[in-house]
Design a protein around this motif. Structure first.
Motif, PDB file in Angstrom:
ATOM      1  N   LEU A 131     -28.547   9.138  11.235  1.00  0.00           N
ATOM      2  CA  LEU A 131     -27.161   9.529  11.533  1.00  0.00           C
ATOM      3  C   LEU A 131     -26.333   8.316  11.945  1.00  0.00           C
ATOM      4  O   LEU A 131     -25.194   8.155  11.513  1.00  0.00           O
ATOM      5  N   CYS A 163     -25.692   6.081   8.907  1.00  0.00           N
ATOM      6  CA  CYS A 163     -24.620   6.630   8.060  1.00  0.00           C
ATOM      7  C   CYS A 163     -23.254   6.372   8.686  1.00  0.00           C
ATOM      8  O   CYS A 163     -22.300   6.010   8.002  1.00  0.00           O
ATOM      9  N   ALA A 164     -23.157   6.593  10.001  1.00  0.00           N
ATOM     10  CA  ALA A 164     -21.870   6.397  10.690  1.00  0.00           C
ATOM     11  C   ALA A 164     -21.394   4.961  10.536  1.00  0.00           C
ATOM     12  O   ALA A 164     -20.223   4.711  10.242  1.00  0.00           O
ATOM     13  N   HIS A 202     -22.225   2.869   8.244  1.00  0.00           N
ATOM     14  CA  HIS A 202     -21.818   2.689   6.848  1.00  0.00           C
ATOM     15  C   HIS A 202     -20.359   3.116   6.676  1.00  0.00           C
ATOM     16  O   HIS A 202     -19.582   2.469   5.976  1.00  0.00           O
ATOM     17  N   LEU A 231     -27.277   3.021   6.118  1.00  0.00           N
ATOM     18  CA  LEU A 231     -27.846   3.918   5.102  1.00  0.00           C
ATOM     19  C   LEU A 231     -26.721   4.276   4.149  1.00  0.00           C
ATOM     20  O   LEU A 231     -25.668   4.762   4.567  1.00  0.00           O
TER      21      LEU A 231
END
Lengths: 384, 384
Positions: free
Chosen positions: B291, B294-295, B297, B371
């Protein structure tokens, strides 16, 4: 029917204005009795949201009259002010319902680190109290959704006229020791809080605790079981536990099927383990391999990534005796290549991996999802 | 110059036909002496590739005359036949070079679970032996690439005329206890295998062991350090260790910057830990939060995902005293929101996270990547 399927419960779901979208974001579940026995399990994360800290205290008393749940904000990492907000929420619900705040549980979900808009939330509690209905279960289930694409409910009936109902939200951040998951289970069977606690822990241990969508554990996980006793029946303990387990399993499967961005539901069965604990460890480790999750997304039965994940655990096994099946085809036998991987049919949403450790007779099943570009997208954009 | 920067070494990189692409896929590094002292560290994965099992045996003797490395196949989970293939590879190199096979290390990288095409690999060894050159370091570094977009080399010089050179490959599956990483380090300093071992373990502990691109540990990780003694210098132990560390750090940074599909290099510094071990545990756990990755990213300084990751560890801390900075802005202070997250400039490739546990004086730095959809794509398509 959800949480209002059992007798004695009313519920509501309203749009309080917490979510910017203006959608439903506040749910209320009320136990009308005669009993108000309850049990709860909460996140194992040491960083706990204010509502978790509050509700753990409430549950210590073994009685819950009402549960206030909100989406649109987790009220986690919000300091003393966040805890005061949770307290005020319970107070407002208690006032509206004529109960004690000490019997009102609170659960929140959404972004971490921002205060809830109490000027909207508190009137929302009042609005929900006025909208309470014995048919309000669906609306409550809808109001707790965040990135969920569907609302999740389940019901089971027991011998002698009692029922277990439930609702759940959660679509990502699903991991061990629960998930970003808010679950309210209700029953009209008559049991004390100790019996409810025993049934709930037994049920969650093999259901919610064994789904692990993305390896991330939430600060807000809450699973509550409320009993009204309104059916006037004291159920057989084993039958009741099985009904609670079945509702949890049903809801857990719904969570996995709705996991953020997922295109595959992956069932990892570990067999031949020395102990169930080792089987769970191995299953969870395999479930957390990003490389495996990507491969399965690409419909590639890449068993090497299963073995390389198993090899990082300290479970009992001999690397040369590990075998792996994907969708029933034993592509790895005794630590080396087995049947032709081209025999594996990967077209379906469900992927079944079996990992045989050849070390004993214990086993466990862990569910996870694949890792997709949609998962990345959804979780890159979540707070912005 | 890579591995041929220090005196006494020759190397070659050739296209043996192992890779379907027809690109370079076989490297040979030869230590011409006079010393052939060596040390090695290998994957901690319990599922070890055949070349790892072989080379661990070779290194027990403390002498390495040559290293054969191939891309295009990991030779992992290939049973007794895979081990025979590694043995045959070492035998062929020994024959071509006039050494003993017991002093020839082998390293392989690529897909797990398939046998190597020995009809191509063995002639490739012969071809490489004939192509050996004191300027062959770059070609060797190129031949070990898999999904790497660039080849990685580094060199440091010491006082008194000795040099440490190195090459590395690895672009994914980077994780604790090394990575899918093949590294050969060379030096013309004169040290025995015990001194080399001590320097190598000290250097890798704070470099390769602290990069964790995707949490997945390989079956094939190999880092070798070969000394020729050709400079005729016995270096100061501390200076030599620092030179080896600097080369490892340089190569490690190159690995992170070339990680599969990554758009951000994330430096996670844990401060205020009770022990360095706890700092590493916390850093690694944060580095593995999908998580959070991803954030970042999405250029979202989502510190709540840092706290929720820290909360899953058993490190010493009080949740109400945790603070987190992103790119120097303390967005989380004492477990709650701090400075305005809009102050965080996320436009650059490097993201610096500082997590202060406020529990002691120890610290550690772990590097990871974001990610991305590209990571998913690259690892969904890898074997197909």
């Amino acid at each position: 029917m959800s949480v209002t399927a059992p007798k004695g419960f009313t519920a509501a779901g309203v749009a309080a204005g917490i979510k910017e979208s203006g959608g439903p974001d506040l749910a209320l579940v009320v136990n009308g009795g005669p009993s108000r026995a309850a049990a709860g399990v909460f996140t194992a994360n040491r960083v706990k949201a204010a509502p978790v800290v509050w509700s753990e205290q409430v549950l210590k008393g073994g009685r819950v009259s009402a549960v206030v749940l909100n989406s649109g904000g987790a009220n986690a990492c919000t300091g003393p002010r966040g805890f005061q907000d949770t307290h005020a929420t319970a107070e407002r619900a208690a006032e509206a319902l004529g109960h004690s705040a000490g019997e009102v549980a609170v659960a929140s979900t959404g972004l971490i680190g921002t205060l809830l808009p109490m000027d909207k939330l508190l009137p929302g509690v009042q609005q929900a109290a006025e909208a309470l209905s014995a048919h309000g279960g669906e609306k409550a289930a809808i109001a707790i959704k965040t990135t969920d694409t569907v609302h999740k409910t389940a019901v089971r009936e027991g011998t002698g006229g009692w029922t277990v109902g439930g609702m759940a939200k959660g679509a990502g951040m699903l991991a061990p020791g629960l998930a970003t998951m808010l679950v309210v289970l209700t029953t009209d069977a008559d049991l004390d809080s100790a019996a409810l606690d025993s049934a709930l822990r037994s049920a969650t241990r093999t259901t919610f605790d064994r789904i692990d969508s993305d390896g991330c554990m939430s600060t807000n996980d809450t699973v509550l079981l409320l009993a009204s006793g309104a059916a006037g029946t004291v159920p057989d303990e084993a039958e009741f536990t099985e009904a609670v387990r079945a509702v949890c399993d049903d809801l857990g499967q719904q969570l996995i099927r709705d996991a953020e961005g997922a295109s595959k539901d992956i069932r990892i069965e570990v067999t031949g383990a020395l102990t169930e604990e080792e089987a769970v460890t191995v299953g969870r480790t395999v479930a957390r391999s990003n490389l495996l999750k990507c491969a399965l997304h690409g419909e590639d039965p890449n068993w090497g990534r299963v073995l390389s994940a198993i090899g990082t655990t300290d479970a009992t096994f001999d690397p040369d005796r590990l075998s792996v099946a994907v969708n029933g085809v034993w592509v790895c036998r005794d630590g080396s290549f087995g049947e032709d991987r081209d025999l594996v049919d990967m077209r379906y949403r469900e992927v079944r991996i079996t990992a045989d450790l050849a070390a004993g007779d214990a086993g466990a099943v862990i569910w996870t999802n694949d890792l997709t570009a949609d998962y990345v997208h959804e979780n890159s954009a979540y707070s912005s």
